[in-house]
Design a protein around this motif. Structure first.
Motif, PDB file in Angstrom:
ATOM      1  N   GLN A  91      47.370  51.166  46.274  1.00  0.00           N
ATOM      2  CA  GLN A  91      46.465  51.362  47.404  1.00  0.00           C
ATOM      3  C   GLN A  91      47.082  50.862  48.719  1.00  0.00           C
ATOM      4  OE1 GLN A  91      43.718  53.007  47.115  1.00  0.00           O
ATOM      5  NE2 GLN A  91      43.719  53.157  44.880  1.00  0.00           N
ATOM      6  N   SER A  94      45.682  47.795  50.605  1.00  0.00           N
ATOM      7  CA  SER A  94      44.437  47.819  51.375  1.00  0.00           C
ATOM      8  C   SER A  94      43.308  47.142  50.613  1.00  0.00           C
ATOM      9  CB  SER A  94      44.042  49.268  51.700  1.00  0.00           C
ATOM     10  OG  SER A  94      43.813  50.003  50.509  1.00  0.00           O
ATOM     11  N   GLY A  95      43.494  46.921  49.308  1.00  0.00           N
ATOM     12  CA  GLY A  95      42.473  46.307  48.489  1.00  0.00           C
ATOM     13  C   GLY A  95      42.480  46.924  47.101  1.00  0.00           C
ATOM     14  N   ALA A  96      41.431  46.622  46.327  1.00  0.00           N
ATOM     15  CA  ALA A  96      41.344  47.134  44.960  1.00  0.00           C
ATOM     16  C   ALA A  96      39.888  47.332  44.569  1.00  0.00           C
ATOM     17  CB  ALA A  96      42.020  46.173  43.989  1.00  0.00           C
ATOM     18  N   ASP A  97      39.660  48.335  43.737  1.00  0.00           N
ATOM     19  CA  ASP A  97      38.321  48.578  43.199  1.00  0.00           C
ATOM     20  C   ASP A  97      38.034  47.555  42.108  1.00  0.00           C
ATOM     21  OD1 ASP A  97      35.954  50.568  42.793  1.00  0.00           O
ATOM     22  OD2 ASP A  97      36.752  50.232  40.778  1.00  0.00           O
ATOM     23  N   ASP A 100      38.140  48.847  38.428  1.00  0.00           N
ATOM     24  CA  ASP A 100      39.523  49.093  37.995  1.00  0.00           C
ATOM     25  C   ASP A 100      40.243  47.786  37.695  1.00  0.00           C
ATOM     26  OD1 ASP A 100      39.079  51.769  38.343  1.00  0.00           O
ATOM     27  OD2 ASP A 100      40.127  51.908  40.272  1.00  0.00           O
ATOM     28  N   LYS A 121      30.034  50.268  43.035  1.00  0.00           N
ATOM     29  CA  LYS A 121      31.408  50.304  43.543  1.00  0.00           C
ATOM     30  C   LYS A 121      31.595  49.187  44.565  1.00  0.00           C
ATOM     31  CE  LYS A 121      34.903  53.444  45.416  1.00  0.00           C
ATOM     32  NZ  LYS A 121      35.799  53.226  44.254  1.00  0.00           N
ATOM     33  N   VAL A 122      32.624  48.364  44.342  1.00  0.00           N
ATOM     34  CA  VAL A 122      32.933  47.252  45.244  1.00  0.00           C
ATOM     35  C   VAL A 122      34.426  47.278  45.539  1.00  0.00           C
ATOM     36  CG1 VAL A 122      32.983  44.755  45.544  1.00  0.00           C
ATOM     37  CG2 VAL A 122      31.049  45.833  44.383  1.00  0.00           C
ATOM     38  N   TRP A 123      34.775  47.227  46.807  1.00  0.00           N
ATOM     39  CA  TRP A 123      36.169  47.211  47.245  1.00  0.00           C
ATOM     40  C   TRP A 123      36.536  45.781  47.617  1.00  0.00           C
ATOM     41  CZ3 TRP A 123      39.764  50.645  46.477  1.00  0.00           C
ATOM     42  CH2 TRP A 123      40.968  50.568  47.183  1.00  0.00           C
ATOM     43  N   LEU A 124      37.534  45.219  46.917  1.00  0.00           N
ATOM     44  CA  LEU A 124      37.927  43.831  47.128  1.00  0.00           C
ATOM     45  C   LEU A 124      39.113  43.733  48.078  1.00  0.00           C
ATOM     46  CD1 LEU A 124      37.864  42.509  43.451  1.00  0.00           C
ATOM     47  CD2 LEU A 124      36.038  42.327  45.160  1.00  0.00           C
ATOM     48  N   ALA A 129      41.175  40.135  45.253  1.00  0.00           N
ATOM     49  CA  ALA A 129      41.570  40.877  44.058  1.00  0.00           C
ATOM     50  C   ALA A 129      42.544  40.058  43.210  1.00  0.00           C
ATOM     51  CB  ALA A 129      42.201  42.213  44.455  1.00  0.00           C
TER      52      ALA A 129
END
Length: 240
Positions: A91, A94-97, A100, A121-124, A129
């Motif tokens: 990614q 930029s971050g991680a789901d 996932d 859904k959360v974007w870390l 992360a």
């Protein structure tokens, strides 16, 4: 702007004019600034990663009873860290789901069918992360050795939700083990437990609460989700 000028001279040698060329080098300057930013960011991440590896290596060796045990434990922890790096690299950092990341942290060690995973859904951010990757690794390996995953019928429930909005967002994640051996009082904290308690210890990052219930380990995360450029990594020091 990049400018260049040349004089126009008369036959007698006097300057009667000039030719000037000006080039817009805005894109070139932006590219130079971007490369400089990337180098600085890379240096920052490398230093942070080396500090984390040093801390993990130091305390793994310190708490191990044999060198082979230390080697296996250190290798597994570094693999967990590397898998989180892989996800972030995919990614462009930029971050991680979150879902996932949980799956990637669990699959190398345990069957995903033993887990009940639920949440939106959360974007870390990258630093969060990496911290979660280490924490989930410790929880999973602990469950395999002593908890719900040490027998054939135990289960682990992982659920989460987001609270608040924008800069005030907070991730609330719960890890619950059931069906494993009865949990007794903990007399000595290993490095895994110390890591879990301290990895989100900063007031600005959030907190984590471990509860050793008789039915199984319960772990509650409360983590503030800052913007990636505002958050700093929080890892335990190797000196304590």
């Amino acid at each position: 702007m990049l400018s260049s000028a040349r004089p126009i001279r008369s036959p007698s040698g006097n300057i009667i004019g000039a030719v000037q060329i000006s080039l817009d080098i805005t894109d070139r300057k932006r590219g130079e600034e971007h490369r400089k930013l990337l180098v600085n960011e890379l240096n920052h991440r490398v230093k942070n990663t080396l500090a984390v590896v040093r801390s993990i290596a130091s305390q793994t060796i310190r708490n191990a009873t044999t060198l082979p045990e230390a080697g296996r434990t250190l290798s597994n922890r570094l693999i967990s860290l590397a898998k989180a790096h892989d996800i972030l690299t995919q990614q462009n950092w930029s971050g991680a789901d979150l879902n996932d990341l949980i799956t990637a942290s669990i699959k190398p060690h345990a069957s995903i069918e033993r887990f009940q995973i639920s949440g939106g859904k959360v974007w870390l951010p990258p630093n969060v992360a990496l911290s979660f990757a280490l924490a989930l690794h410790e929880l999973t390996t602990n469950a395999i050795k002593y908890g719900a995953l040490s027998n054939a019928k135990g289960k682990v429930s992982i659920s989460w939700k987001l609270v608040g909005q924008k800069q005030q967002r907070r991730l609330e994640l719960e890890w619950r083990e059931t069906g494993g051996p009865t949990v007794g009082p903990i007399e000595r904290k290993g490095f895994g437990t110390q890591l879990l308690e301290r990895i989100f210890a900063s007031d600005s990052a959030g907190r984590i609460v471990l509860t050793f219930e008789r039915s199984g380990l319960a772990c509650d995360f409360r983590v503030n989700l800052f913007e990636p450029n505002e958050a700093e990594a929080h890892f335990p020091s190797s000196e304590t």
